[in-house]
Motif scaffolding. Sequence first.
Motif, short mmCIF file in Angstrom:
data_model
loop_
_atom_site.label_atom_id
_atom_site.label_comp_id
_atom_site.label_asym_id
_atom_site.label_seq_id
_atom_site.Cartn_x
_atom_site.Cartn_y
_atom_site.Cartn_z
N MET A 1 0.76 -1.10 -0.06
CA MET A 1 -0.20 0.00 0.04
C MET A 1 1.00 1.37 -0.10
N GLY A 2 0.63 2.23 -0.98
CA GLY A 2 1.64 3.31 -1.11
C GLY A 2 0.92 4.32 -0.72
N TYR A 3 1.58 5.75 -0.71
CA TYR A 3 1.02 6.95 -0.47
C TYR A 3 -0.02 7.26 -1.45
N PRO A 4 -1.07 7.77 -1.23
CA PRO A 4 -1.58 8.26 -0.06
C PRO A 4 -2.73 7.35 0.77
N ASP A 5 -2.59 5.95 -0.01
CA ASP A 5 -3.52 5.07 0.51
C ASP A 5 -3.34 4.70 2.17
N VAL A 14 -9.64 8.17 -2.59
CA VAL A 14 -8.97 9.29 -3.38
C VAL A 14 -9.74 9.55 -4.45
N VAL A 15 -9.87 10.83 -4.50
CA VAL A 15 -10.68 11.32 -5.87
C VAL A 15 -9.59 11.76 -6.97
N LEU A 16 -8.44 12.32 -6.32
CA LEU A 16 -7.49 12.76 -7.24
C LEU A 16 -6.16 12.72 -6.43
N HIS A 17 -4.74 12.20 -7.15
CA HIS A 17 -3.85 12.34 -6.63
C HIS A 17 -2.66 12.84 -7.67
N ARG A 18 -1.91 13.80 -7.68
CA ARG A 18 -1.07 14.44 -8.50
C ARG A 18 0.19 14.78 -8.07
N THR A 85 6.59 15.31 -3.66
CA THR A 85 5.33 16.30 -3.31
C THR A 85 3.96 15.97 -3.89
N HIS A 86 3.12 15.70 -3.26
CA HIS A 86 1.75 15.15 -3.50
C HIS A 86 0.64 16.11 -3.19
N PHE A 87 -0.22 16.30 -4.26
CA PHE A 87 -1.55 16.94 -3.85
C PHE A 87 -2.69 15.98 -4.20
N VAL A 88 -3.51 15.69 -3.11
CA VAL A 88 -4.27 14.68 -3.17
C VAL A 88 -5.94 15.30 -2.76
N ILE A 89 -6.54 15.02 -3.27
CA ILE A 89 -8.11 15.37 -3.02
C ILE A 89 -9.04 14.09 -2.77
N THR A 90 -9.32 13.85 -1.55
CA THR A 90 -10.24 12.75 -1.27
C THR A 90 -11.79 13.21 -1.09
N ASP A 91 -12.62 12.17 -0.66
CA ASP A 91 -13.81 12.67 -0.49
C ASP A 91 -14.11 13.49 0.60
N ARG A 92 -13.06 13.65 1.48
CA ARG A 92 -13.10 14.41 2.83
C ARG A 92 -12.24 15.58 3.06
N ARG A 93 -11.30 15.45 2.47
CA ARG A 93 -10.20 16.42 2.51
C ARG A 93 -9.23 16.73 1.31
N HIS A 145 1.19 25.72 -6.22
CA HIS A 145 1.62 26.06 -7.38
C HIS A 145 1.93 25.02 -8.40
N ASP A 146 1.85 24.96 -9.72
CA ASP A 146 2.12 24.05 -10.71
C ASP A 146 1.24 22.93 -10.49
N ILE A 147 0.07 23.10 -10.31
CA ILE A 147 -0.76 22.03 -10.23
C ILE A 147 -1.37 21.51 -11.79
N PRO A 148 -0.93 20.36 -12.07
CA PRO A 148 -1.29 19.91 -13.46
C PRO A 148 -2.83 19.86 -13.68
N ARG A 149 -3.33 20.39 -15.14
CA ARG A 149 -4.64 20.59 -15.42
C ARG A 149 -5.38 21.28 -14.28
N VAL A 150 -5.03 22.79 -13.89
CA VAL A 150 -5.62 23.16 -12.68
C VAL A 150 -7.16 23.58 -12.89
N GLU A 151 -7.59 23.62 -14.04
CA GLU A 151 -8.89 24.08 -14.23
C GLU A 151 -9.69 22.98 -14.04
N GLN A 152 -9.23 21.56 -14.22
CA GLN A 152 -9.93 20.40 -14.18
C GLN A 152 -10.24 20.07 -12.49
#
Length: 172
Positions: A1-5, A14-18, A85-93, A145-152
Amino acid sequence: MGYPDNVLAGDERVVLHRHPHWKRLIGPVFVLLLATAVAAFGLGVVNHMAWEQMAKNIVMIVIAVIWLILVGWLVLWPVSNWRATHFVITDRRVMFRHGVMTRSGIDIPLARINSVEFRHGLADRMLRTGTLIIESASQDPLEFHDIPRVEQVHSLLYHEVFDTLGSEEFPS
């Protein structure tokens, strides 16, 4: 099990991990190519000099050590930072973690987010990246900063916040 799991709650998903956009790696790749070309040129020049072999070996070792230091400091370190460096969106945070030796991060519960904005200039739009700005209830706005596909990502985060607020206001 890796990050962010490995940092999620039991029923959190996890909804998004970038990672940051690959544009952060342009400088290190350029430095790698330039340092390698200069070192190879230097080694070639030293090899064709009419010096004793021992002197040639010492100068070649010095060139190799300088190359290793430059590549380690200006290439491997930034690439390691990018990878860590990880930017993660989950269904809670929203989670943001960064750092290789010293890790730091922030978690923002979706229910505490007041607004979500994005900003990107012409070059960022061509590369499909930008800055995501999140304003929470208790803090100054946070810029990522530098979030890929920032509009999405902006749209996705807005919908996650709306769904979270909707579920709290109208529990099923």
